[in-house]
Design a protein around this motif. Sequence first.
Motif, PDB file in Angstrom:
ATOM      1  N   VAL A 139       5.945   1.858  -3.932  1.00  0.00           N
ATOM      2  CA  VAL A 139       6.577   1.994  -2.616  1.00  0.00           C
ATOM      3  C   VAL A 139       6.732   0.639  -1.939  1.00  0.00           C
ATOM      4  N   SER A 140       5.746  -0.236  -2.093  1.00  0.00           N
ATOM      5  CA  SER A 140       5.845  -1.548  -1.459  1.00  0.00           C
ATOM      6  C   SER A 140       7.039  -2.329  -1.998  1.00  0.00           C
ATOM      7  N   ILE A 141       7.346  -2.152  -3.285  1.00  0.00           N
ATOM      8  CA  ILE A 141       8.512  -2.799  -3.896  1.00  0.00           C
ATOM      9  C   ILE A 141       9.799  -2.133  -3.425  1.00  0.00           C
ATOM     10  N   MET A 142       9.822  -0.803  -3.466  1.00  0.00           N
ATOM     11  CA  MET A 142      11.020  -0.059  -3.081  1.00  0.00           C
ATOM     12  C   MET A 142      11.376  -0.270  -1.615  1.00  0.00           C
ATOM     13  N   LYS A 143      10.358  -0.380  -0.778  1.00  0.00           N
ATOM     14  CA  LYS A 143      10.600  -0.585   0.655  1.00  0.00           C
ATOM     15  C   LYS A 143      11.333  -1.903   0.902  1.00  0.00           C
ATOM     16  N   LYS A 144      10.959  -2.934   0.172  1.00  0.00           N
ATOM     17  CA  LYS A 144      11.629  -4.229   0.313  1.00  0.00           C
ATOM     18  C   LYS A 144      13.090  -4.137  -0.114  1.00  0.00           C
ATOM     19  N   LEU A 182       1.860   5.075  -6.595  1.00  0.00           N
ATOM     20  CA  LEU A 182       2.711   5.226  -5.417  1.00  0.00           C
ATOM     21  C   LEU A 182       2.628   3.993  -4.526  1.00  0.00           C
ATOM     22  N   GLN A 183       1.418   3.560  -4.263  1.00  0.00           N
ATOM     23  CA  GLN A 183       1.229   2.418  -3.365  1.00  0.00           C
ATOM     24  C   GLN A 183       1.897   1.162  -3.916  1.00  0.00           C
ATOM     25  N   VAL A 238      -3.388  -1.552 -11.996  1.00  0.00           N
ATOM     26  CA  VAL A 238      -2.073  -0.986 -11.692  1.00  0.00           C
ATOM     27  C   VAL A 238      -1.220  -2.011 -10.942  1.00  0.00           C
ATOM     28  N   GLN A 239      -1.816  -2.662  -9.969  1.00  0.00           N
ATOM     29  CA  GLN A 239      -1.081  -3.653  -9.190  1.00  0.00           C
ATOM     30  C   GLN A 239      -0.632  -4.817 -10.064  1.00  0.00           C
TER      31      GLN A 239
END
Length: 254
Positions: free
Chosen positions: A122-127, A118-119, A70-71
């Motif tokens: 979210v890490s992309i969206m947070k940036k 989600l994990q 997924v990553q």
Amino acid sequence: MFQLNNKIAVVTGGGSGIGKAVALLFARQGALVHVIDLNEKGGEITLQEINDAGDKAFMHACDVTVQEKVQEVFNEIGNVDILVNSAGVSHVGNVENTTPADFERIYNVNVKGVYNCLQAAVSIMKKNKKGIILNLASIANSVGLQDRFAYSMSKGAVYAMTLSVARDYLHEGIRCNCVSPARVHTPFVDDFIKKNYPGKEGEMFEKLSKSQPIGRMAKPAEIASLILFLCSDEASFITGCDYPIDGGFIKLNN
């Protein structure tokens, strides 16, 4: 209204059913759609339909239960504005006859698979300080469905994860909601009836259809339309909500 121009959308389970309907609609509304599906053939068919309509999409064959895979896919995609977690499986059984293997399979796809996506997203969206997430839950979050022990467990977890992500990233520009359909007429439903009720397909289809007070199952496109609204700018004030789309099942099924 409800345009997704210049948006990059990831749709899991986009090779069939609700996920496919979402991918087609999002592409039609201007999004660049990345279809993720374990079934490469189904995903390629969705991709072809989008391309034939003159819209843009990519297909990624991926098992959402494998975090590393997924990553890798999300790293390849690079940027994500919208994530729709539609990939899921079902199961018939109560707590006594649900085997450990059955329980683990449902958990891995419906819970861990959502968590993995989600994990990564979210890490992309947070940036980017912005992002929209829509999870496919179920009326099983809210009512007791007979012989759906493991499935109900998994969709209850999806609902809880929706609330948690919505709250944790409230100030990061990320919205997270879920929709809870009743029965939707997809190829999965037809295969399910054929497998579990051989020789009684017509009878069971009618029975399952009439379990919704409205008298029929939903169409995938109807679920996709609600998802489009929740992922559009017109829904910018909505987060941490679950939307039943159930033909009256929860409130009217007395």
